[in-house]
Each structure stands twice: as C-alpha cells, then as structure tokens.
Design an enzyme around this catalytic site. Structure first.
Site, PDB file in Angstrom:
ATOM      1  CE1 TYR A 160      -4.179   1.810   0.841  1.00 36.95           C
ATOM      2  CE2 TYR A 160      -2.743   3.091   2.279  1.00 36.95           C
ATOM      3  CZ  TYR A 160      -3.954   2.932   1.631  1.00 36.95           C
ATOM      4  OH  TYR A 160      -4.941   3.884   1.769  1.00 36.95           O
ATOM      5  CE  LYS A 164      -3.835   4.764  -1.390  1.00 34.85           C
ATOM      6  NZ  LYS A 164      -4.897   5.046  -2.388  1.00 34.85           N
TER       7      LYS A 164
END
Ligand code: NAD
Length: 265
Positions: A160, A164
């Site tokens: 993640y 991101k």
C-alpha cells in the site's frame, strides 16, 4: 437539492470506487455542487444505489460498473460515461484496497493485487479520461486518492505504501504533460477515515501487532495526530471539491494532506 452551491455546475465527474466510503461521499458532494456524476465501481449494483440516491435529491448521476484493473473495461466504461453525460471534466481515481502483512510473508499475488488496483487503476483511468480531456485541449482535473502513506511508511503496509507513493509520481508527471492541454492533477492524502476499508483493518492489525483493537485505534491509527480524531469522509470530499473547482494551474501537481496533523509537509 440539499445544497445550492454550483461550483461544478455543467461539469462531468467520474469517480471510481464510488459505491462506498470516500468515493461515495465525493460523488454525493460533487453532485450537490452541480456536477453530473458517473459513480463507477467494481460493485456495479452498489454504484447504481449511490447514483439513485443522488437522483433522489435532484442531482444527476449514473451508476457504472468498472474494474479499474481491466483496460478494456475502463475504456468502454469511460466512453459510455462520455456518451451519456457529454464529457469527463473531472476524474477522481479513488478505488482502492488494503492488504496488511509483513514483507517477509507478503504473497506476491497480494502484492500485485494492491499495485494493480491502485497504480494500474490510476494509470488506466487517467489514460482513458485524457482521450477526452485532451480533445481540443478542453482540459480537466485529475485527482488521485493517495494517503498519508504517500509520504510515510507504517509496518505491514509495504504494498500500500509503495502504491500510494507511486501516485505522487504519476500525478506530478501528468501535471507537466497535461499543462499544454489544460489538464491539472493532484493527490489528496487522507489520514485514517472510518470507512469499511479501515474497519476491516482494526481487527487485522490488532492480531498482527498483538494489541487490543482499542490500542490500534488510539496508538497506531490516531497516535500521530494532534488531537486523536479521525479524518472524516466530509473532510476529504470538501478538499477534493475545492481542487476540482479551482480555476487555474496555480494549483497543479500538488499533494494535499488531510490528517489532523499526522503528517505535515
Ligand atoms: P472502501 O472500501 O469504503 O471503498 C473502496 C471502493 O473501491 C469499494 O466500493 C470497492 O468496491 C471499490 N473497488 C475495489 N476494487 C476495485 C476495482 N478493481 N475497480 C473498481 N472499484 C474497486 O474504501 P475507502 O476507505 O473509501 O477508500 C477509498 C480510497 O481512499 C482508497 O484508495 C484508499 O486507499 C484511500 N484511503 C483511505 C483511507 C481511510 O482511512 N479510509 C485513508 C487514506 C486513503
């Protein structure tokens, strides 16, 4: 209509991952601000429920089933939005998932799933929207849903955090390439918001970190904020609306962190 603001009057917005959480609130807020909204989600029925809620308060919306990881599906769905609503002036690339695990145990298929939805999805929806935004340099605004994790790392979230961070690169590149066509781009970076994505993480993190769920919320999720308060879907929707409506490229290629001071830039 519940609100009479018309900041996005005459504009068409496509919001991905809009059947739930942040995307849903953004779709509703944009519609209240006068936009025609395409509510896009892998969950096509959920997208239609949100679109009909919007129509219920007098807004204009259609539900669109879209898997952001599938190039043909993204292109077909985006073209169907343009056919139905006239254009795509604002893209909010928001669909996302979270999978937590230490790097040493992270399965490659889970890693790829996270990259595919966040990074491939952002690329594919952007490319599909640009085909319309670049036409006659009509322009538009692309807003990526980043995270505080676009700027800092937390244990268990390697895939993640990587994904991101990648969105900052895509957004900044688009800000440079898109300028000649009147296209601007931004990344909105929320702190923790109590959506289904976060509710699912609380017991998972408690298990992985050997803590109570209460401690995960207090210390892991909100420990870095200035006031121990969750960011809300409304905070993020209002920030996204401001960026979508901002009229010039004075603001482009930026990251906006909305996190109760968890991360300051
Ligand atoms: P959510 O789980 O409530 O909603 C995510 C939506 O994305 C769901 O409706 C889901 O069906 C959809 N989706 C998943 N895979 C998809 C795919 N392949 N194609 C199309 N749609 C798909 O989650 P949320 O908290 O609203 O998260 C939205 C975005 O905000 C994500 O990108 C997430 O990483 C980001 N974010 C959330 C938080 C938070 O605390 N909730 C914080 C920072 C960033």
């Amino acid at each position: 209509m519940e609100e009479t603001t018309s900041k996005l009057s005459g504009r068409v917005a496509l919001v991905t991952g809009a059947a739930s959480g942040l995307g849903k609130e953004i779709a509703m807020t944009f519609a209240r601000a006068g936009a025609s909204v395409a509510v896009a989600d892998l969950n096509g029925d959920g997208a239609e429920v949100v679109a009909s809620e919007i129509r219920g308060f007098g807004g204009n919306a259609i539900g669109v089933k879209m898997d952001v990881t599938d190039e043909d599906a993204v292109n077909t769905a985006t073209d169907s939005v343009v056919a139905a609503l006239g254009s795509v002036d604002v893209l909010v690339s928001n669909a996302g998932i979270q999978i937590v695990s230490p790097i040493s145990e992270f399965s490659f298929s889970d890693w790829r799933k996270v990259q595919s939805i966040h990074v491939d999805g952002a690329f594919l929806t952007t490319k599909a929207a640009l085909r319309h935004m670049y036409k006659d340099d009509r322009g538009g605004v692309v807003i990526y849903m980043g995270s505080v994790h676009s700027h800092l790392a937390s244990p268990l979230k390697s895939a993640y955090v990587t994904a991101k961070h990648a969105l900052l690169g895509l957004s900044r590149t688009l800000a440079k390439e898109g300028a000649a066509h009147n296209v601007r781009s931004h990344v909105v970076c929320p702190g923790f918001v109590r959506t289904p994505l976060v509710e699912k993480q609380i017991p998972e993190q408690a298990k992985e970190l050997g803590m109570s769920e209460e401690d995960v919320v207090k210390n892991v999720m909100l420990g870095g904020t200035v006031d121990g308060i969750f960011t809300t879907v409304e905070d993020i929707a209002q920030t996204t609306l401001f960026l979508a409506a901002f009229p010039t490229a004075a603001l482009t290629g930026q990251s906006f962190v909305v996190s109760h001071g968890w991360f300051m830039q």
